[in-house]
Design a protein around this motif. Structure first.
Motif, PDB file in Angstrom:
ATOM      1  N   ASP A  95       0.855  -1.186   0.000  1.00  0.00           N
ATOM      2  CA  ASP A  95       0.000   0.000   0.000  1.00  0.00           C
ATOM      3  C   ASP A  95       0.890   1.236   0.000  1.00  0.00           C
ATOM      4  OD1 ASP A  95      -2.070  -1.679   0.188  1.00  0.00           O
ATOM      5  OD2 ASP A  95      -2.755  -1.039   2.182  1.00  0.00           O
ATOM      6  N   GLN A  99       1.409   1.747   5.717  1.00  0.00           N
ATOM      7  CA  GLN A  99       0.891   0.811   6.725  1.00  0.00           C
ATOM      8  C   GLN A  99       1.583  -0.540   6.568  1.00  0.00           C
ATOM      9  OE1 GLN A  99      -3.469   1.234   6.203  1.00  0.00           O
ATOM     10  NE2 GLN A  99      -3.522   1.404   8.419  1.00  0.00           N
ATOM     11  N   ARG A 160      -2.875  -9.073   5.523  1.00  0.00           N
ATOM     12  CA  ARG A 160      -2.863  -7.888   4.666  1.00  0.00           C
ATOM     13  C   ARG A 160      -2.504  -8.334   3.257  1.00  0.00           C
ATOM     14  NH1 ARG A 160      -3.420  -3.125   6.741  1.00  0.00           N
ATOM     15  NH2 ARG A 160      -2.406  -2.242   4.912  1.00  0.00           N
TER      16      ARG A 160
HETATM   17 MG    MG Z   1      -4.150   1.776   4.570  1.00  0.00          MG
END
Ligand code: MG
Ligand code: UDP
Length: 316
Positions: A95, A99, A160
């Motif tokens: 991303d 993050q 993620r």
């Molecule tokens: Mg984010």
């Protein structure tokens, strides 16, 4: 031996504030790695200056490549486009909001390279959901519980999209050309040996999250519809149970009428039953409709994304 290449794919939607910070951080990490870098920035139809920033970065740094979509196609489409265009032996997804800590990259690359483990993927999951709205965490937990019960493909809670994969795994994912993409499930579907790294949740550096509660809810439904047909079975089961109940009730009423005569009572309870049964029917119709709509979209075979422009150095 020639140096191997690591392609990093970054999907960006209105990330004018985060992108420069991200670039600075990732450059710091890359200087220490023994691989060539290919940084593929995917502009997912941003409305701000994201594409301008990408162009500037590209001018200064040959390793940067960019793809710009004609409109917002969503992060899944952006990741798919990046995977298609990546040329590296290793491919990573990240991303733009930091993050996904770039500082993990060296460790991830080492794990992939280590022949004694035979990993084809190093993925990350966050173990805390700090400062996330509690209601959001609550529903996220329920979602993972439900889908893991219903589906054969395992979805990891807190996983993620931040991961590094070998070419083998990337090619496998590219073979899945479905229109309704739910990557978390696709990664599980293709299999391969995956190492999970855990870390604490990190706040985004700048800008705002693009995920509203409603968007997340729709995403969750998409995941369920894409990876299990259990709701259809549940609908059929519910139907059978209700038929059984109705059958027993018919017998009971006939017996009652024969034994006690036929006083006209039970009107309110009748209405209740009608409401309940028609509710269940509509619910099940909705489930079927959900699957039908996805099938409908798949059969149209529309492109997953449409490119407006790319940098010259990108693979066709
Ligand atoms: Mg984010
Ligand atoms: N993103 C995207 N297209 C979208 C929404 C998001 O490419 O339609 C990108 C966004 O720019 C970011 C990443 O996906 O790099 C994750 O988005 P976000 O940080 O908003 O999600 P969160 O981290 O809150 O789950």
């Amino acid at each position: 031996m020639a140096k191997e290449t690591l392609s990093i794919i970054v999907s960006c939607y209105n990330e004018e504030k985060s992108l420069p910070l991200f670039y600075k951080e990732i450059c710091k990490v890359f200087d220490s790695l023994k691989v060539n870098l290919e940084l593929i920035l995917v502009d997912d139809g941003s409305h701000d200056n994201t594409i301008k920033i990408m162009k500037e970065l590209q001018k200064e740094d040959e390793r940067v490549k960019y793809i710009s979509f004609s409109r917002n196609f969503g992060k899944e489409a952006a990741m798919y486009a990046g995977l298609e265009k990546a040329t590296g032996e290793y491919v990573g997804l990240m991303d733009a909001d930091l993050q996904d800590p770039p500082s993990l990259l060296p460790k991830m690359l080492d794990l992939l390279n280590d022949d004694s483990f035979d990993y084809d993927c190093v993925a990350t999951r966050r173990v805390t959901r700090e400062r996330e709205p509690p209601i959001r965490s609550f529903f996220a937990r329920i979602f993972y519980k439900v889908i893991n019960k219903m589906s054969d493909v395992e979805l990891v809670d807190g996983a993620r999209d931040y991961r590094l994969m070998t070419r083998k795994m990337v090619d496998a994912i590219l073979q899945l050309k479905e229109y309704n993409r739910f990557s978390k499930g696709l990664f599980g579907f293709v299999g391969f040996k995956t190492k999970w790294l855990e870390y604490k949740n990190i706040e985004r550096v700048a800008g705002e999250t693009k995920w509203s509660f409603w968007k997340l809810f729709k995403y969750a439904i998409e995941g369920i519809v894409a990876f299990t047909t259990a709701p259809l079975t549940i609908a059929a089961l519910l139907g059978m149970i209700f038929c059984l109940i109705a059958f027993i009730m018919i017998i009971v009423i006939i017996m009652k009428t024969i034994i006690f005569g036929d006083p006209t009572s039970g009107w309110p309870s009748m209405i209740c039953v009608i409401f309940l049964v028609s509710g269940v029917q509509l619910f099940c119709l909705g489930i079927i409709g959900e699957y039908l709509s996805k099938t409908y979209l798949e059969t149209k075979k529309r492109p997953i994304y449409i490119i407006k422009e790319t940098s010259k150095n990108i693979k066709n």
